[in-house]
Design an enzyme around this catalytic site. Structure first.
Site, short mmCIF file in Angstrom:
data_model
loop_
_atom_site.label_atom_id
_atom_site.label_comp_id
_atom_site.label_asym_id
_atom_site.label_seq_id
_atom_site.Cartn_x
_atom_site.Cartn_y
_atom_site.Cartn_z
N GLU A 1 0.82 -1.22 0.00
CA GLU A 1 0.00 0.00 0.00
C GLU A 1 0.86 1.27 0.00
O GLU A 1 0.57 2.23 0.72
CB GLU A 1 -0.95 0.00 1.20
CG GLU A 1 -1.98 -1.11 1.14
CD GLU A 1 -3.00 -1.07 2.26
OE1 GLU A 1 -4.16 -1.41 2.01
OE2 GLU A 1 -2.62 -0.69 3.39
N GLU B 1 -6.92 -7.38 -0.62
CA GLU B 1 -7.47 -7.42 0.73
C GLU B 1 -8.93 -7.02 0.63
O GLU B 1 -9.25 -5.84 0.42
CB GLU B 1 -6.76 -6.44 1.67
CG GLU B 1 -5.33 -6.76 1.99
CD GLU B 1 -4.72 -5.76 2.99
OE1 GLU B 1 -5.49 -4.97 3.59
OE2 GLU B 1 -3.49 -5.76 3.15
#
Length: 625
Positions: free
Chosen positions: A181, A260
């Site tokens: 991320e 995710e």
């Protein structure tokens, strides 16, 4: 055994000839599709972290993953645990990630690994080892040469464990993530390229990918040219559809996967326990599978952030610091103890509708029920103040030093100063990270909580008083720009009124070994932090949940295993105890009571408790009496 890679290895061993290798396997990405051994493949993955689940339970969790319909397991790799000190690596016991991967393969599961070096995951410092902060000015997640060198050494060592288990060598590891991320943090393409090259140099000769939030701003910094981009999000069917529309704009015609899918959420101390609607999550899962979209459920099984693992978030002005709870239950498909939930059964029903021809689901393995432990007394105690000489060697410095400057990673530091003259005015500690218990001659006179930006209080201290400030590391921030300088302890200065207090004696208290404590029979109330000890006997062992509702704030060890932190403010009101850490006969429990509650006993429950007392989210000065 149903596994492709183990079958290949056994065939290779059975055949003669030194030149023979495992049967060829492949995992590739072509256009919209993932290809497993040349055939279009939808990844049905769930996230589970080996340090958050006792090793003895790994196979049980893998079997339950297969029974729900998953074909892949995804995990981070925990740098801070594998290299607790520079150059000293640990891949043993619960950190044996290679064995974790092998068990997944034996149970018919592929594996996706995410070695970081940054992993977030509500973990202290986002998974970075705290010793990085001992180097002045070192900046993580950057091209700082000192950080890059440390990261490369770590990645090489991870490669030694995992490279032999790549699909290219007949193993179950099919993909690996570059960093984590990064679009939420920065825009340094050179840094991302450096991490990618470290992975290649370490033997990650499998498809690589990046994962970022589903939004244009995050796509600016995280994804890399020539590397598959997947997205992270949660929130049900509409958010799922909108997120994939964003991905299609960014990478038209590319593979579609949510790295995710947040089918749950984590908890902060003093806030409400999070749950999500399982029906809504099942609808989103059904839509993805109907459109051949790959997914990984985060968390499929959260487990527990034992010991000092929990991290924290840095919020806004009203919530400058949000420490994470010990429980990482995450409202997952498996609960904290590995039990089957309604969410699990709904997901299984959805996946069963989308199986390939001839594919069937195994029966759901039986789960052992947690046990109750009758209430037992904490009959022995020793104050932290009296135990100091046995817990660590003091250091003396003119200015108070941070935990990292003292060579310590986790735990507490006690700062001691004898006041030769009386001192009156506001005690100002700039700044406390993260929770301070202030004592005068052993009696608590106040506390400071970083959650509310508290730095001091009015005081009047007589000459000759010994001032003690016990500071607890509640977890380093693990997300956002604030994580780069998450020093702990007293990070600047201490003043009373206009006078700065210097010449401190400091006791580093990592509390990684309590065997030297000398307890005495005593269950009375204490006006200062205290260790308490009790025992209970079992005929048969099993998982249980220690009920801490009558305690205040502190930590618990069972048979030497550090369960983690408890805190009366909730929402977590129990501590998970794995049955494999218990034994028939006598079991020992040690409690460090930083703030005392009304209880002098504990019991084990068959289910966890989540609740918040009134005003749990307010500073003590603002709370009702």
């Amino acid at each position: 055994m149903h596994r492709r890679w183990l079958t290949a290895i056994l065939l290779a061993v059975a055949l003669s000839g030194p030149a023979l290798a495992a049967a060829p396997q492949s995992f590739a990405i072509e256009g919209r599709h993932f290809l497993r051994d040349g055939k279009p493949h939808v990844i049905r993955s769930g996230e589970i972290h080996y340090p958050r689940v006792p090793r003895a339970y790994w196979r049980d969790r893998m079997q339950k993953a297969r029974a729900m319909g998953l074909n892949t397991i995804q995990t981070y790799v925990f740098w801070n645990l594998h290299e607790p000190e520079p150059g000293k690596f640990d891949f043993s016991g619960n950190l044996d990630i290679a064995e974790f991967v092998r068990i997944a393969g034996e149970e018919g599961l592929d594996v996706i690994v995410r070695p970081g070096p940054y992993i977030c995951t509500e973990l202290d410092f986002g998974g970075f080892p705290a010793w990085l902060l001992r180097t002045p000015g070192l900046r993580v997640r950057s091209m700082d040469s000192r950080f890059i060198a440390a990261s490369a050494r770590y990645m090489q060592r991870v490669g030694q464990e995992l490279a032999p288990l790549m699909v290219t060598r007949g193993g179950p590891i099919v993909m690996a993530q570059v960093e984590n991320e990064y679009g939420s943090f920065g825009r340094d393409r050179d840094y991302m390229q450096a991490i990618k090259q470290q992975m290649l140099d370490a033997g990650f000769d499998i498809p690589l990918f990046t994962a970022d939030g589903a939004g244009p701003s995050y796509f600016e910094g995280g994804p890399m040219p020539g590397v598959t981009a997947v997205i992270n999000f949660g929130g049900g069917l509409k958010d799922t559809q909108d997120s994939f529309a964003e991905l299609e704009k960014f990478r038209p015609g590319g593979p579609r996967m949510v790295g995710e899918y947040w089918a749950g959420w984590f908890d902060h101390w003093g806030e409400t326990h999070h749950v999500t609607d399982p029906e809504e999550e099942a609808k989103a899962l059904d839509w993805m599978l109907s459109n051949d979209i790959s997914f990984s459920l985060y968390m499929w099984h959260g487990g527990t952030s034992f010991g000092w693992q929990p991290g924290a978030n840095g919020g806004g002005a009203s919530t400058p610091y949000q420490p994470d709870t010990t429980s990482y239950d995450y409202d997952g498909a498996l609960d904290e103890a590995g039990g089957i939930t309604r969410k699990y059964r709904l997901f299984r029903e959805v996946i069963a509708k989308h199986l390939a021809p001839g594919e069937t689901l195994p029966e759901i393995p039986q789960s052992a029920s947690p046990i109750a432990v009758p209430r037992f007394a904490l009959t022995e105690s020793v104050t932290l103040r009296d135990a100091l000489p046995r817990l660590g060697k003091p250091q003396t410095h003119y200015f108070p030093r941070s935990m990292e400057d003292l060579g310590q990673n986790y735990g507490f530091v006690l700062y001691r100063k004898r006041l030769d003259a009386a001192a009156k005015g506001k005690l100002d500690i700039n700044e406390v990270r993260d929770y301070a218990t202030v004592m005068a001659n052993g009696k608590v006179i106040g506390t400071l909580d970083r959650r509310f930006g508290e730095r001091g209080f009015e005081t009047d201290i007589a000459a000759g008083t010994t001032l003690d400030v016990l500071v607890e590391n509640m977890g380093r921030i693990n997300f956002g720009s604030k994580l780069v300088d998450e020093y702990k302890g007293i990070t600047r200065s201490v003043r009373i009124g206009d006078e700065q207090l210097n010449d401190w004696t400091m006791y580093p208290l990592p509390l990684d070994d309590l065997s030297a404590l000398q307890f005495r029979k005593d269950a009375s109330a204490a006006t200062q932090p205290v260790f308490r000890r009790g025992h209970f006997a079992l005929k048969n062992v099993g998982d249980t949940f220690l009920d801490t509702r009558e305690l205040g704030k502190g930590h618990v060890w069972v048979n030497g295993h550090h369960l983690g932190r408890y805190w009366q403010i909730g929402p977590q009101q129990t501590l998970y105890v794995p049955g494999v850490w218990l034994k028939p006969g006598r079991n020992e429990v040690v409690v460090l009571e930083v703030e005392g509650g009304s209880g002098r006993s504990l019991q084990g429950l068959t289910a966890p408790v989540f609740s918040n007392p009134p005003n749990a989210d307010k500073p003590k000065s603002a709370a009702s009496p």
